[in-house]
Design an enzyme around this catalytic site. Structure first.
Site: not given
Ligand code: NAP
Length: 280
Positions: A71, A108, A135, A223
Site C-alpha cells: 500500500k 479504506d 497507528a 476493524i
Molecule cells: N476491516 C477492514 O477492511 C480492514 C482494513 C485494514 C486492516 N484491517 C485489519 O486491521 C488490523 C491492522 O491492520 P494494519 O494494516 O493497520 O496493520 P499494521 O499497519 O501492521 O499496524 C498494526 C497495528 O497493531 C499494533 N499492534 C500489533 N501488535 C500489537 C500488540 N501486541 N500490542 C499492541 N498493539 C499491537 C501495532 O502497534 P505498533 O506500532 O506498536 O507495532 C500497529 O498499531 C489487521 O488485523 C487487519 O487485518 C481491517
C-alpha cells in the site's frame, strides 16, 4: 461498463494474498450486474511490484486493490496519487486510465465511515472524543477520514509512541497522542472507541484494554473481522455498549473501486454480507 468485446479484469495484489475475501466480493458483484469478467488474487512479492503494476494496462486490467505489503510502496511507482491517498500516505486501489497510466486511491477510511453509518445511522464524528487504538495503515486511513467528517478530538494510543506521534503530525488537526500506559484513562468521556490494531484477531491475544472507564453509551468498533465478534466487541456488548464489527469496512471500501473499474456502484446487501460471513 459492459463491453461486448472485452472481458473485464481486476484483482488484489499482495503477499500473502490467498486469504483475501476481495475476489469473492467483486466476483459476486460482477455476476449480479451481468458483467463478463473476473477478479483474481495476484500473488506479487515486493520486488515484483513495479513490473506487476506496469503490466496491468498491457494485460487489459481495469485496475487492482493493494494489500500487505504494497500500500505504501506503490505510491513511488504510480503516475498519479489522489489527494486523499496522499494525505493518508498509502493507496489501496489502483485505476488504469484510458492512456494506460496508473492512479492510486485510498478507500479504506471511506469504507470505515460508511460502515459505521450503515450500522449506527445517527453516528456523528463530532459527538465527542474518539479514542483510536493503533497507528498502522488502517489507523492512518481512519484518522484522516474522521477528521474530514468533523471529529473535534481524537485521542491516539499506540504501543509504539513514535508511530502515533508521526501519524498525528502527518494527519494534522485535533489529534493528541496518549501514552500506551494511560490507555484506560483515555476512555474517560469518550464517545467512541476504535481498535485498529491486530489484537483480537484469530491467533492473536485480545486487545489489552479494560473498558471500566468507558461510558455505556460510547460506540465501540473494531476493524478486525476474523473473528467477527472480537474479544473487545464481546466485552463491550456485555456491558451494554453499541458495537460495530469490521467486516462492513471491507465490503464498503470495495464499492468505489468497483465503480471506478467497471462503471457501476454496487450495494452492500444482507445477501452479500452473509456470503462473506460464511467464509470467516
Ligand atoms: N476491516 C477492514 O477492511 C480492514 C482494513 C485494514 C486492516 N484491517 C485489519 O486491521 C488490523 C491492522 O491492520 P494494519 O494494516 O493497520 O496493520 P499494521 O499497519 O501492521 O499496524 C498494526 C497495528 O497493531 C499494533 N499492534 C500489533 N501488535 C500489537 C500488540 N501486541 N500490542 C499492541 N498493539 C499491537 C501495532 O502497534 P505498533 O506500532 O506498536 O507495532 C500497529 O498499531 C489487521 O488485523 C487487519 O487485518 C481491517
Amino acid at each position: 461498463m459492459a463491453h461486448p468485446d472485452r472481458f473485464l479484469m481486476a484483482g488484489v495484489m499482495g503477499w500473502p494474498v490467498m486469504h483475501s475475501r476481495s475476489p469473492k466480493l467483486h466476483n459476486y458483484w460482477l455476476q449480479k450486474h451481468g458483467l463478463a469478467g473476473v477478479y483474481v488474487p495476484l500473488a506479487v512479492r515486493i520486488e515484483g511490484l513495479q513490473a506487476a503494476l506496469r503490466a496491468l494496462p498491457a494485460l487489459g486490467f481495469s485496475g487492482c486493490n493493494l494489500t500487505i505489503p504494497h500500500k505504501v510502496e506503490a505510491l513511488k511507482i504510480i503516475d498519479r496519487i489522489d489527494p486523499l491517498a496522499r494525505r493518508i500516505g498509502a493507496a489501496n486501489c489502483i485505476v488504469v486510465e484510458q492512456d494506460g497510466s496508473l492512479t492510486g486511491y485510498n478507500n479504506d477510511g471511506w469504507g470505515y465511515v460508511e460502515n459505521v453509518l450503515d450500522r449506527a445511522p445517527n453516528w456523528k464524528a463530532d459527538a465527542g472524543p474518539i479514542v483510536v487504538v493503533g497507528a498502522g495503515g488502517g489507523a492512518r486511513a481512519i484518522v484522516v477520514s474522521l477528521l474530514d467528517r468533523g471529529a473535534r478530538e481524537i485521542r491516539l494510543v499506540n504501543r509504539t509512541a513514535a508511530r502515533a506521534e508521526e501519524l498525528a503530525k502527518h494527519a494534522g488537526g485535533p489529534v493528541s497522542v496518549v501514552p500506551w500506559d494511560d490507555r484506560a484513562k483515555a476512555l474517560d468521556g469518550a464517545a467512541m472507541l476504535i481498535n485498529t490494531t491486530s489484537q483480537g484477531m484469530v491467533g492473536q491475544p485480545a486487545l489489552d484494554l479494560p473498558l471500566d472507564r468507558l461510558t455505556p453509551k460510547a460506540l465501540v468498533s473494531d476493524i478486525v473481522y476474523t473473528p467477527l465478534e472480537t474479544p473487545l466487541l464481546a466485552a463491550a456488548r456485555l456491558r451494554g455498549n453499541p458495537t460495530v464489527d469490521g467486516l462492513g469496512m471491507l465490503l464498503h471500501q470495495a464499492r468505489p473501486a468497483f465503480r471506478a473499474w467497471f462503471g457501476v456502484l454496487p450495494d452492500v446487501t444482507p445477501d452479500l454480507r452473509a456470503m462473506i460471513e460464511a467464509t470467516l
